[in-house]
Enzyme design. Structure first.
Site, PDB file in Angstrom:
ATOM      1  N   LYS A  10       0.699  -1.353   0.024  1.00  0.00           N
ATOM      2  CA  LYS A  10      -0.004   0.022   0.013  1.00  0.00           C
ATOM      3  C   LYS A  10       0.830   1.253  -0.180  1.00  0.00           C
ATOM      4  O   LYS A  10       2.000   1.307   0.292  1.00  0.00           O
ATOM      5  CB  LYS A  10      -0.829   0.098   1.034  1.00  0.00           C
ATOM      6  CG  LYS A  10      -1.882  -1.018   1.128  1.00  0.00           C
ATOM      7  CD  LYS A  10      -2.987  -0.971   2.289  1.00  0.00           C
ATOM      8  CE  LYS A  10      -4.139  -2.077   2.224  1.00  0.00           C
ATOM      9  NZ  LYS A  10      -4.956  -1.906   3.303  1.00  0.00           N
ATOM     10  N   TYR A  50     -12.580  -1.392  -3.928  1.00  0.00           N
ATOM     11  CA  TYR A  50     -13.134  -1.558  -2.256  1.00  0.00           C
ATOM     12  C   TYR A  50     -14.431  -1.605  -2.434  1.00  0.00           C
ATOM     13  O   TYR A  50     -15.175  -1.185  -1.217  1.00  0.00           O
ATOM     14  CB  TYR A  50     -12.455  -0.570  -1.635  1.00  0.00           C
ATOM     15  CG  TYR A  50     -11.094  -1.140  -1.031  1.00  0.00           C
ATOM     16  CD1 TYR A  50     -10.806  -2.164  -0.258  1.00  0.00           C
ATOM     17  CD2 TYR A  50      -9.776  -0.241  -1.396  1.00  0.00           C
ATOM     18  CE1 TYR A  50      -9.672  -2.659   0.105  1.00  0.00           C
ATOM     19  CE2 TYR A  50      -8.616  -0.794  -1.064  1.00  0.00           C
ATOM     20  CZ  TYR A  50      -8.501  -1.950  -0.069  1.00  0.00           C
ATOM     21  OH  TYR A  50      -7.132  -2.308   0.226  1.00  0.00           O
ATOM     22  N   ASN A 113      -2.393   0.278   6.905  1.00  0.00           N
ATOM     23  CA  ASN A 113      -1.681  -1.286   7.252  1.00  0.00           C
ATOM     24  C   ASN A 113      -0.812  -1.693   6.096  1.00  0.00           C
ATOM     25  O   ASN A 113      -0.649  -3.335   6.350  1.00  0.00           O
ATOM     26  CB  ASN A 113      -2.763  -2.090   7.738  1.00  0.00           C
ATOM     27  CG  ASN A 113      -3.887  -2.348   6.717  1.00  0.00           C
ATOM     28  OD1 ASN A 113      -3.713  -1.796   5.546  1.00  0.00           O
ATOM     29  ND2 ASN A 113      -4.729  -3.098   6.964  1.00  0.00           N
ATOM     30  N   HIS A 116      -2.500  -5.318   1.699  1.00  0.00           N
ATOM     31  CA  HIS A 116      -3.427  -5.964   1.520  1.00  0.00           C
ATOM     32  C   HIS A 116      -3.220  -7.356   1.019  1.00  0.00           C
ATOM     33  O   HIS A 116      -2.545  -7.938   0.481  1.00  0.00           O
ATOM     34  CB  HIS A 116      -4.101  -5.278   0.145  1.00  0.00           C
ATOM     35  CG  HIS A 116      -5.770  -5.967  -0.159  1.00  0.00           C
ATOM     36  ND1 HIS A 116      -6.578  -5.917   0.665  1.00  0.00           N
ATOM     37  CD2 HIS A 116      -5.891  -6.936  -0.971  1.00  0.00           C
ATOM     38  CE1 HIS A 116      -7.873  -6.698  -0.054  1.00  0.00           C
ATOM     39  NE2 HIS A 116      -7.076  -7.268  -1.151  1.00  0.00           N
ATOM     40  N   GLU A 127     -10.198  -9.992  -7.666  1.00  0.00           N
ATOM     41  CA  GLU A 127      -8.963  -8.841  -7.317  1.00  0.00           C
ATOM     42  C   GLU A 127      -7.719  -9.081  -8.283  1.00  0.00           C
ATOM     43  O   GLU A 127      -7.450  -7.926  -8.762  1.00  0.00           O
ATOM     44  CB  GLU A 127      -8.588  -9.007  -6.061  1.00  0.00           C
ATOM     45  CG  GLU A 127      -9.893  -8.616  -4.827  1.00  0.00           C
ATOM     46  CD  GLU A 127      -9.353  -8.861  -3.412  1.00  0.00           C
ATOM     47  OE1 GLU A 127     -10.254  -8.534  -2.717  1.00  0.00           O
ATOM     48  OE2 GLU A 127      -8.258  -9.257  -2.990  1.00  0.00           O
TER      49      GLU A 127
HETATM   50  P1  CMP Z   1      -7.624  -4.168   3.744  1.00  0.00           P
HETATM   51  O1  CMP Z   1      -7.110  -5.733   3.917  1.00  0.00           O
HETATM   52  O2  CMP Z   1      -7.028  -3.505   2.319  1.00  0.00           O
HETATM   53  O3  CMP Z   1      -9.106  -4.581   3.232  1.00  0.00           O
HETATM   54  C1  CMP Z   1     -10.058  -3.331   3.527  1.00  0.00           C
HETATM   55  C2  CMP Z   1      -9.425  -2.111   4.409  1.00  0.00           C
HETATM   56  O4  CMP Z   1      -9.963  -1.360   5.135  1.00  0.00           O
HETATM   57  C3  CMP Z   1      -8.427  -2.942   5.462  1.00  0.00           C
HETATM   58  O5  CMP Z   1      -7.300  -3.460   5.009  1.00  0.00           O
HETATM   59  C4  CMP Z   1      -8.064  -1.669   6.381  1.00  0.00           C
HETATM   60  O6  CMP Z   1      -6.866  -1.065   5.836  1.00  0.00           O
HETATM   61  C5  CMP Z   1      -9.283  -0.870   6.226  1.00  0.00           C
HETATM   62  N1  CMP Z   1      -9.904  -0.713   7.228  1.00  0.00           N
HETATM   63  C6  CMP Z   1     -10.693  -1.724   7.649  1.00  0.00           C
HETATM   64  N2  CMP Z   1     -11.351  -1.071   9.102  1.00  0.00           N
HETATM   65  C7  CMP Z   1     -10.825   0.345   9.196  1.00  0.00           C
HETATM   66  C8  CMP Z   1     -11.250   1.217  10.022  1.00  0.00           C
HETATM   67  N3  CMP Z   1     -12.192   1.111  11.064  1.00  0.00           N
HETATM   68  N4  CMP Z   1     -10.796   2.421   9.556  1.00  0.00           N
HETATM   69  C9  CMP Z   1     -10.011   2.404   8.591  1.00  0.00           C
HETATM   70  N5  CMP Z   1      -9.609   1.599   7.774  1.00  0.00           N
HETATM   71  C10 CMP Z   1     -10.092   0.573   7.995  1.00  0.00           C
END
Ligand code: CMP
Length: 141
Positions: A10, A50, A113, A116, A127
């Site tokens: 990311k 998403y 984070n 993904h 995806e």
């Molecule tokens: P990802 O695995 O990319 O899939 C969806 C993403 O939404 C997840 O990782 C997080 O980065 C993001 N996400 C999930 N919950 C929250 C939240 N409460 N606030 C902000 N981002 C979120």
């Protein structure tokens, strides 16, 4: 098809120059990289990718972030790839991720984070096809 999963390094991780270190984790975990592209998602692409989270309160934050800079999209291959990649990256919230996982070592928050990973074989297929055509996936060296 359970040999494939989809990954993103990311924008936070690319900005922090963690791309090479995360590549190293991918290869050390014995994934084969079938495809890799450095891209900058448009806001519309992030919203499409998403779309399943469209109704969530964090959707705008998520899609702003995912279109905020370069990211690396990857198609990975390994036996039981979806579960194996999720084990390698750790829990979605880095505060809950196990020691030695990518998110524990490189992520800063739930929103930013680092990586993904697909959550099912069905989503892995969708995806991968969102970013790669089948002819772009190279199975053998
Ligand atoms: P990802 O695995 O990319 O899939 C969806 C993403 O939404 C997840 O990782 C997080 O980065 C993001 N996400 C999930 N919950 C929250 C939240 N409460 N606030 C902000 N981002 C979120």
């Amino acid at each position: 098809m359970n040999k494939r999963t989809f990954a993103i390094i990311k924008p936070d991780a690319v900005r922090n120059n963690y791309t090479g270190l995360i590549y190293d984790r991918i290869l050390k975990a014995n994934f084969t990289i079938l495809g890799a592209k450095l891209i900058r998602m448009t806001k519309a692409q992030a919203e499409g990718f998403y779309a399943v989270h469209r109704e969530r309160p964090f959707f705008t934050e998520l899609t702003d972030f995912m279109s905020s800079g370069k990211c690396m999209v990857l198609a990975l291959e390994k036996e039981n790839a979806v579960a194996e990649w999720r084990k390698t990256i750790g829990a979605t919230n880095p505060a809950e991720a196990d020691a030695g996982t990518i998110r524990k070592d490189f992520a800063t928050s739930l929103g930013e984070n680092a990586v993904h990973g697909s959550d099912s074989d069905e989503n892995a297929k969708l995806e991968i096809s969102f970013f790669f055509s089948e002819s772009e996936l190279i199975a053998n060296l």
